[in-house]
Design an enzyme around this catalytic site. Structure first.
Site, PDB file in Angstrom:
ATOM      1  N   LYS A  61      -2.283  -1.355  -3.720  1.00 21.82           N
ATOM      2  CA  LYS A  61      -3.135  -0.183  -3.633  1.00 21.82           C
ATOM      3  C   LYS A  61      -2.282   1.074  -3.705  1.00 21.82           C
ATOM      4  O   LYS A  61      -1.281   1.118  -2.995  1.00 21.82           O
ATOM      5  CB  LYS A  61      -3.908  -0.234  -2.307  1.00 21.82           C
ATOM      6  CG  LYS A  61      -4.829   0.943  -2.073  1.00 21.82           C
ATOM      7  CD  LYS A  61      -5.536   0.810  -0.735  1.00 21.82           C
ATOM      8  CE  LYS A  61      -6.455   2.011  -0.529  1.00 21.82           C
ATOM      9  NZ  LYS A  61      -7.095   2.034   0.766  1.00 21.82           N
ATOM     10  N   LYS A  95       0.863  -1.188   0.000  1.00 19.64           N
ATOM     11  CA  LYS A  95       0.000   0.000   0.000  1.00 19.64           C
ATOM     12  C   LYS A  95       0.895   1.232   0.000  1.00 19.64           C
ATOM     13  O   LYS A  95       1.691   1.435   0.915  1.00 19.64           O
ATOM     14  CB  LYS A  95      -0.897  -0.011   1.228  1.00 19.64           C
ATOM     15  CG  LYS A  95      -1.818   1.202   1.309  1.00 19.64           C
ATOM     16  CD  LYS A  95      -2.731   1.088   2.514  1.00 19.64           C
ATOM     17  CE  LYS A  95      -3.618   2.311   2.652  1.00 19.64           C
ATOM     18  NZ  LYS A  95      -4.465   2.222   3.846  1.00 19.64           N
TER      19      LYS A  95
HETATM   20 ZN   LIG Z   1      -5.528   3.685   8.180  1.00 19.65          ZN
END
Ligand SMILES: [Zn+2]
Length: 368
Positions: free
Chosen positions: A293, A240
């Site tokens: 992501k 992420k």
């Molecule tokens: Zn968070």
């Protein structure tokens, strides 16, 4: 054989031929629809920067989940907006937490829908960070001035010394305006594990940690196992990235950090090799599925992960990706449906078998 024997356009002549040789096909069963649950009743509040996306009270979330399911989308992922925030993210792990309530309600009404629970603390922390915040010692000391104030005997001299101390502190403050803080990795793990068990207990089918603390997958796995949730899978937001594309989400989930940013735990956007290490570690710790992501700005990361790892791979088409398409479409600058499907197809082609997207419902309608 080269041209003129070989003509690649031969197979592009009609839609039937193009369809026959199509390499990548989108189907609704690969989509996950994110939902934001808030307190109240009958609440359906549109997120300003995400047209068509709403904050939903539990009763409305049940209706929405039913619609998602009826469109052939197999899963939703739940985010919560608690009525109160604090320094230990109580709303994340309390039995009466907003996501726990929504989970029980949806489970009771919509059977067969896979409920994913996003596990993070930022929505529930008063400071909006994804872990426990610890003040770090200031990079300077007030020791000398403080010692002078204590050592001075006459009240007048003491007053003067304290004034001097205030001035010194003020100057130092001006030089170091940034608050000094740190996200305490290891202390946060316990809360993430507690949140995961609480979500599983409420009926969440898949635990999806998104906080980017080191060691969270292992901590969550062992907590789930200990609580007899051996069969609850973990979908780890393994790579992420700290991203400007999360902007609209922070409005949707009311989770903007009150100070600093998330670069000390989310990944640097420049690092592909580090993303592979993050994924590898999460797999070692017991992740059942992995996620990249955001999606569109990181398609190369998705593709590299697909080639290297054999686990089911998900990608999150984030709020900013959605908002850009919506804004351009509203201006008449692009064709909404066409760009929406092209963006999803690209994420799928890059290698993501599972796509978390605010377009899940619209795409499912088009694919029906
Ligand atoms: Zn968070």
């Amino acid at each position: 054989m080269a041209f003129p024997v070989t003509r690649l356009r031969r197979l592009r002549r009609t839609e039937q031929l193009r369809s026959l040789v199509r390499e990548t096909r989108l189907t609704p069963d690969s989509l996950v629809y994110p939902m934001f649950v808030c307190p109240g009743e009958g609440v359906r509040k549109e997120v300003r920067s995400m047209p068509g996306v709403f904050n939903l009270s539990v009763d409305e979330a049940v209706k929405e989940a039913r619609e998602v399911h009826s469109l052939g989308v197999p899963s939703v992922i739940l985010f919560g907006l608690p009525d109160k925030k604090d320094e230990v993210a109580t709303g994340a792990w309390a039995d009466q937490g907003i996501v726990q309530q929504a989970t029980r309600a949806i489970k009771g009404e919509v059977s067969g829908l896979i409920l994913m629970g996003d596990v993070c603390l930022c929505e529930y922390m008063s400071h909006g960070h994804c872990g426990i915040v610890r003040q770090t010692p200031a990079p300077f000391s007030l020791g000398a001035a403080a010692m002078r104030a204590v050592a001075t005997e006459s009240p007048e001299k003491k007053k003067k010394a304290i004034e001097g101390m205030d001035t010194a502190a003020g100057e130092m403050k001006a030089r170091f305006v940034q608050p000094q803080f740190e996200i305490d990795n290891d202390a946060s793990l316990e809360l993430l594990a507690r949140t995961s068990v609480s979500l599983a207990r409420s009926g969440i089918d898949v635990i999806a940690p998104s906080d980017m603390m080191d060691g969270r997958v292992a901590a969550i796995r062992s907590a789930l196992d200990e609580a007899h949730f051996q069969n609850t899978p973990i979908l780890s937001y393994a790579a992420k990235f700290a991203s400007g594309f999360y902007g609209p989400f922070r409005e949707a989930a009311d989770s903007a950090p009150q100070f600093g940013d998330r670069r000390s735990y989310q990944m640097d956007g420049a690092n592909l090799l580090e993303a592979m290490r993050e994924i590898e570690l999460d797999i070692e710790e017991g992740a059942d599925m992995i996620m990249v992501k955001p999606a569109m700005p990181y398609l190369d990361v998705i593709a590299a992960a697909r080639l290297r790892f054999d686990l089911p791979l998900a990608a999150y088409q984030v709020s900013g990706e959605y908002a850009m398409i919506e804004a351009a479409a509203q201006n008449g600058w692009i064709e909404r449906h066409r760009v929406m499907m092209e963006s999803l197809l690209s994420i799928h082609r890059a290698g993501a078998g599972i796509i978390l997207t605010y377009y899940a419902k619209d795409a499912a309608r088009l694919l029906a």
